[in-house]
Write a protein that holds these residues in place. Sequence first.
Motif, short mmCIF file in Angstrom:
data_model
loop_
_atom_site.label_atom_id
_atom_site.label_comp_id
_atom_site.label_asym_id
_atom_site.label_seq_id
_atom_site.Cartn_x
_atom_site.Cartn_y
_atom_site.Cartn_z
N LEU A 23 4.03 24.88 -95.05
CA LEU A 23 3.99 25.57 -93.76
C LEU A 23 2.54 25.80 -93.35
CD1 LEU A 23 5.19 27.33 -91.41
CD2 LEU A 23 5.10 29.23 -93.02
N PHE A 24 1.73 26.34 -94.26
CA PHE A 24 0.33 26.61 -93.93
C PHE A 24 -0.45 25.32 -93.65
CE2 PHE A 24 1.01 30.97 -95.23
CZ PHE A 24 0.22 31.63 -94.31
N GLU A 25 -0.15 24.26 -94.39
CA GLU A 25 -0.83 22.99 -94.13
C GLU A 25 -0.53 22.50 -92.72
OE1 GLU A 25 0.36 20.38 -97.30
OE2 GLU A 25 -0.81 21.50 -98.79
N GLN A 28 -2.24 25.11 -90.13
CA GLN A 28 -3.70 25.11 -90.12
C GLN A 28 -4.29 23.93 -89.37
OE1 GLN A 28 -4.34 25.62 -94.35
NE2 GLN A 28 -4.90 27.77 -94.05
N LEU A 29 -3.52 22.88 -89.17
CA LEU A 29 -3.99 21.71 -88.43
C LEU A 29 -3.94 21.93 -86.92
CD1 LEU A 29 -2.24 18.88 -90.48
CD2 LEU A 29 -4.66 19.54 -90.56
N LEU A 30 -3.24 22.97 -86.52
CA LEU A 30 -3.06 23.22 -85.08
C LEU A 30 -4.24 23.98 -84.49
CD1 LEU A 30 0.66 24.41 -85.29
CD2 LEU A 30 -0.15 22.17 -84.51
N PRO A 31 -4.51 23.73 -83.21
CA PRO A 31 -5.55 24.52 -82.55
C PRO A 31 -5.14 25.99 -82.46
CG PRO A 31 -4.88 22.62 -81.21
CD PRO A 31 -3.95 22.71 -82.36
N GLU A 32 -6.12 26.85 -82.47
CA GLU A 32 -5.88 28.30 -82.43
C GLU A 32 -5.00 28.70 -81.25
OE1 GLU A 32 -6.28 32.14 -84.03
OE2 GLU A 32 -6.96 30.26 -84.89
N GLU A 33 -5.23 28.08 -80.08
CA GLU A 33 -4.44 28.46 -78.90
C GLU A 33 -2.96 28.10 -79.06
OE1 GLU A 33 -6.49 24.50 -77.94
OE2 GLU A 33 -7.15 26.44 -78.72
N VAL A 34 -2.66 27.06 -79.81
CA VAL A 34 -1.25 26.69 -80.07
C VAL A 34 -0.63 27.70 -81.04
CG1 VAL A 34 0.28 24.93 -81.06
CG2 VAL A 34 -1.62 24.25 -79.57
N ILE A 35 -1.39 28.11 -82.04
CA ILE A 35 -0.89 29.06 -83.04
C ILE A 35 -0.57 30.41 -82.38
CG2 ILE A 35 -1.54 30.38 -85.10
CD1 ILE A 35 -3.24 27.95 -85.93
N ARG A 36 -1.38 30.80 -81.42
CA ARG A 36 -1.21 32.12 -80.78
C ARG A 36 -0.34 32.09 -79.52
NH1 ARG A 36 -4.23 36.03 -82.90
NH2 ARG A 36 -5.90 35.44 -84.32
N LYS A 37 -0.02 30.92 -79.02
CA LYS A 37 0.74 30.81 -77.78
C LYS A 37 2.22 31.15 -78.01
CE LYS A 37 2.18 27.49 -74.30
NZ LYS A 37 2.26 26.05 -74.00
N LYS A 38 2.73 32.05 -77.17
CA LYS A 38 4.15 32.41 -77.23
C LYS A 38 4.93 31.41 -76.38
CE LYS A 38 4.68 37.08 -77.81
NZ LYS A 38 5.18 38.30 -77.43
N PRO A 39 6.02 30.87 -76.91
CA PRO A 39 6.83 29.93 -76.13
C PRO A 39 7.40 30.56 -74.86
CG PRO A 39 7.54 29.96 -78.42
CD PRO A 39 6.53 31.06 -78.25
N GLN A 173 7.25 21.27 -79.17
CA GLN A 173 7.14 21.52 -77.73
C GLN A 173 5.71 21.42 -77.23
OE1 GLN A 173 8.90 25.39 -77.31
NE2 GLN A 173 10.99 24.65 -77.68
N ASN A 174 4.76 21.37 -78.12
CA ASN A 174 3.34 21.32 -77.72
C ASN A 174 2.80 19.91 -77.80
OD1 ASN A 174 2.43 24.10 -77.12
ND2 ASN A 174 3.30 24.47 -79.13
#
Length: 174
Positions: A23-25, A28-39, A173-174
């Motif tokens: 899961l973390f791997e 961690q590859l995702l951009p910060e904005e994708v990690i923090r973006k609410k669907p 979805q991203n």
Amino acid sequence: MIKTPAHNLLTQLDRIEQDRKELFEEVQLLPEEVIRKKPSEEKWSILEIVEHLVLGEDYVLGASEKQLPRKRTPFHFFRYLFVMTILRSFVKVGVPSRKMRPESKSSLDELSERWENNHQKLRNYLENLDPDSLSDAIFFHPISGPLTVQQALNMMEVHLKRHRKQIKAIISQN
């Protein structure tokens, strides 16, 4: 290798840890904005889901700090089955305790370290588990009540799988 009563539990924990690392791997590859973006407004971001997973384990495993077996009744067993059924389904439910609700105050690295520490404590506990303690309910869930080590591990594994699916859906979805 001599198999102890905790051997199967340690094997299960290894599986859970492998899922957690994967899961973390992925995340961690995702951009910060994708990690923090609410669907959407009512749905959690990837970071909030990860935080919820850590908080959930904090809550359930933290009950063992006192190392006191709790009294269980058949009612608790049915509540446990109910919670496990819900976790395995796609039924949307609220968070069972406000202590498991993400607050978006932690980074992914902080959550990873905290989760790792939780699992290391659990591993140490399992490695030193007295066979007579296998049926003790030292963990606690706000809905199902007292949990044995096996029940807690089962719940952790199913809970992680449920939310990994949720995270994969957000990623797609991203």
